[in-house]
Design a protein around this motif. Structure first.
Motif, short mmCIF file in Angstrom:
data_model
loop_
_atom_site.label_atom_id
_atom_site.label_comp_id
_atom_site.label_asym_id
_atom_site.label_seq_id
_atom_site.Cartn_x
_atom_site.Cartn_y
_atom_site.Cartn_z
N ILE A 239 0.83 -1.21 0.00
CA ILE A 239 0.00 0.00 0.00
C ILE A 239 0.86 1.25 0.00
N LYS A 241 3.84 1.69 -1.21
CA LYS A 241 4.43 1.89 -2.54
C LYS A 241 3.37 2.26 -3.57
N PHE A 242 2.19 1.68 -3.42
CA PHE A 242 1.08 2.07 -4.30
C PHE A 242 0.77 3.55 -4.10
N ALA A 243 0.67 3.97 -2.84
CA ALA A 243 0.35 5.36 -2.53
C ALA A 243 1.41 6.31 -3.09
N SER A 245 3.10 5.89 -5.66
CA SER A 245 3.03 5.94 -7.13
C SER A 245 1.84 6.77 -7.62
N VAL A 246 0.91 7.10 -6.71
CA VAL A 246 -0.27 7.86 -7.12
C VAL A 246 0.14 9.23 -7.66
N GLY A 248 2.75 10.01 -9.24
CA GLY A 248 3.22 9.83 -10.61
C GLY A 248 2.07 9.71 -11.59
N LEU A 249 1.00 9.04 -11.16
CA LEU A 249 -0.18 8.89 -12.02
C LEU A 249 -0.83 10.25 -12.25
N ILE A 250 -0.95 11.01 -11.16
CA ILE A 250 -1.56 12.34 -11.27
C ILE A 250 -0.76 13.21 -12.25
N SER A 252 1.22 12.25 -14.64
CA SER A 252 1.12 11.75 -16.01
C SER A 252 -0.21 12.14 -16.64
N LYS A 253 -1.25 12.17 -15.83
CA LYS A 253 -2.57 12.52 -16.34
C LYS A 253 -2.62 14.00 -16.75
N PHE A 279 -0.31 18.64 -3.18
CA PHE A 279 0.14 17.25 -3.12
C PHE A 279 1.50 17.07 -2.46
N ASP A 281 2.39 16.81 0.53
CA ASP A 281 2.47 15.85 1.63
C ASP A 281 2.32 14.41 1.16
N MET A 282 2.08 14.22 -0.13
CA MET A 282 2.04 12.85 -0.65
C MET A 282 3.42 12.43 -1.14
N MET B 139 0.09 5.01 -15.80
CA MET B 139 0.70 6.29 -16.17
C MET B 139 0.83 6.45 -17.69
N GLY B 218 4.12 -2.72 -5.12
CA GLY B 218 2.90 -1.92 -5.06
C GLY B 218 2.92 -0.74 -6.02
N GLY B 219 4.10 -0.17 -6.23
CA GLY B 219 4.21 0.99 -7.12
C GLY B 219 4.16 0.65 -8.60
N LEU B 222 0.26 1.13 -10.98
CA LEU B 222 -0.07 2.35 -11.72
C LEU B 222 1.01 2.68 -12.76
N LYS B 223 2.21 2.18 -12.54
CA LYS B 223 3.26 2.37 -13.56
C LYS B 223 2.98 1.49 -14.77
N ILE B 239 -6.40 -2.81 -1.75
CA ILE B 239 -5.81 -1.89 -2.72
C ILE B 239 -6.88 -1.25 -3.59
N PHE B 242 -8.54 1.34 -1.57
CA PHE B 242 -7.60 2.44 -1.36
C PHE B 242 -7.56 3.30 -2.63
N LYS B 253 -8.16 17.91 -1.57
CA LYS B 253 -6.97 18.77 -1.61
C LYS B 253 -7.24 20.02 -2.45
N ALA B 278 -9.37 14.09 -16.79
CA ALA B 278 -8.14 13.32 -16.58
C ALA B 278 -8.35 12.17 -15.61
N PHE B 279 -9.22 12.39 -14.61
CA PHE B 279 -9.38 11.38 -13.58
C PHE B 279 -10.61 10.51 -13.76
#
Lengths: 343, 343
Positions: A239, A241-243, A245-246, A248-250, A252-253, A279, A281-282, B139, B218-219, B222-223, B239, B242, B253, B278-279
């Protein structure tokens, strides 16, 4: 630790060789901390010559402790600890064990730091497994702590109880969360939900002297439904590492949307600064390190790409945990809630 | 299914009572599908009087199948299936078992749909556990499938192999991903990483006739490092939930930033439309349902808040899976790779 000790300077060993920007960033952050806080003493551990390039020595509260070897970011933790006895990680962890330092911080190999801390610094009485936690941002603007995020991949219910007890004290003392609520990460709220581990842990946590809020789901972390979410290190690490990576997704979008049209590009450009700050704090790099709870020392591990600011914050965090006598508080709560013999 | 059967109309049973906006949304979506696709026949299952409010009957390709009871979104699945034998979920699942329908779709209680499908429709030969998957945005603008996201919370290595075999076919046939790569969700890339389940599954998957890419972290979801990520349903569900909550965090935010200053508000307002689009693929409601792989029928479960468009898409998805003969392909790949006797 006695009351008189608490009035002494906090002696912090710093892994000068750990992290992507070592030793320069590490030493820069250490010297800033030294300047801003007169109640600490630093021990810079690592290759003497390299350290001296950035800190020639001479300050009364900052000594160099030589260690000729360096454990790389991708080395196998257990093996590296065994083979590189003169590495900064091994020497630093031992300084705490020997009582020559109160704390050890590193931005190096997290697994090796965990192994060195567990095997060389040693565990607090009553702790079966040390734990690493991470603060996650919540929708209300606060944080929700996730414990464990990777210290232990095969946990027993007893270990989750240890995490809950120690993290409750940590969140209250260091983050000022009064009587923090604790949830178990699960696939539903009902007591009987989930796998064997979560069901057994539910029983243990409901009997412990914590503010237990029952099971929470994956969506409840960012909602901030509880202050602390407890899980085994396998899922916690995934979780985390998933978090990470979010972000990065944002990015890229937004990048793709900006490429679609010039108008989009202008619109996104206008909002860029606001988005960046929203973002911030992420981004793991702004968190400045996470403590290993359950170790017989204030050992903190930071992100590999730690900046001087992150290093300084890790040092300040270590001093705060020292002043608040967290290790003794952990030991006491473990004894009160589980009885040391049971572990 | 024979070749001649494939040329017949696809008979899809629709749970008219399942979902937050049932029966209105469900029937609206069904009638749209009926109009746009002449190769399907629909069986609307539920309370006759309520269905007739929105569809008085009379169309040749759309029958009403009465079922007096409704299973609520929060009812215990196993119990509900047992007690409410005249519920739309139970009746629909049985229609497939009896050969009166090729497919059953529902936007109702996911757990009850899974239980009804597993226990009443039945499993494909060779399947120990059916699985539910979910597509995650990547991404690069593509998708990465996560299997399982909640069908089974205590998995054996063999089950993860089943997921890998069936999801590979699903991703290739339905999403057009040629020879999709498959990774096991873990805390590191090395073969020996992780818990007992992931280590045993690594061995099984590396010997199977799939495009196995080893462990992923986990990362990496999304990659989009691989096309399919395999995990047990406990972690997959956490996940998924989440990930769904991330959109809420993003919104909160921006809202907070907009409240901070009028300039921020203008900037964010300018970019709002771009951000929303985008989202959009992170919003579960736009996905239109996920199939239960391993069931002896094309059974698809949708989000509780499914719109008519989502229902229509579920119906079209069901027809596509039927035409592509996925059930026989699943059975064959399971037999080829594991031998049915081993299961």
């Amino acid at each position: 630790m006695t009351d008189s000790a608490r009035k002494n300077k906090c002696r912090i060993a710093v892994d000068a060789m750990g992290g992507d920007y070592a030793p320069e960033s590490i030493i820069a952050g250490s010297l800033q901390a030294l300047e801003e806080n007169r109640d600490i003493e630093l021990l810079l551990v690592g290759r003497e010559e390299e350290i001296k390039t950035y800190y020639p020595g001479g300050k009364e509260r900052c000594k160099i402790i030589p260690a000729a070897e360096v454990i790389g970011m991708n080395e196998s933790p257990a093996q590296a600890i065994k083979q590189k006895k003169d590495s900064s990680l091994v020497v630093g962890a031992k300084l705490v064990r020997q009582g020559d330092a109160d704390s050890f911080i590193s931005a190096g190999n997290t697994g090796a730091m965990l192994a060195a801390s567990t095997l060389l610094t040693g565990r607090i009485r009553g702790v079966g497994r040390p734990t690493i936690g991470a603060p996650m941002p919540t929708m209300s603007g606060g944080v929700c702590f996730l414990f464990d995020v990777g210290a232990s991949v095969d946990c027993k219910p007893q270990h989750l109880l240890e995490y809950a007890l120690m993290s409750s004290i940590f969140a209250e003392e260091i983050y000022g969360l009064k009587n923090p609520s604790v949830g178990i990460l699960n696939v539903g709220e009902e007591e009987k939900k989930g796998n064997e581990l979560s069901q057994a842990a539910y029983k243990l946590l409901s009997e412990a002297n914590i503010n237990f809020a029952g099971n929470v789901e994956g969506g409840d972390i960012l909602k901030g439904k509880v202050d602390i979410v407890i899980c085994d290190g396998f899922i916690g690490n995934i979780i985390l590492k998933f978090a990470e990576s979010v972000l990065g997704l944002i990015k890229s979008k937004f990048k793709r949307a900006a490429e679609e049209s010039f108008v989009n590009k202008l619109k996104i450009g206008a909002a860029r600064g606001v988005m960046k700050s929203a973002f911030s704090d992420m981004d793991y790099q702004n968190q400045g390190g996470v403590p290993l709870l359950g170790i017989k020392g204030i050992n903190i591990v930071g992100h590999g790409s730690s900046s001087p600011l992150a290093i300084k914050n890790m040092i300040f965090r270590a001093e705060e945990m020292f002043r608040k006598d967290l290790l003794n508080k952990f030991e006491k709560v473990l004894e009160d809630n589980m009885g040391v013999n049971k572990v």
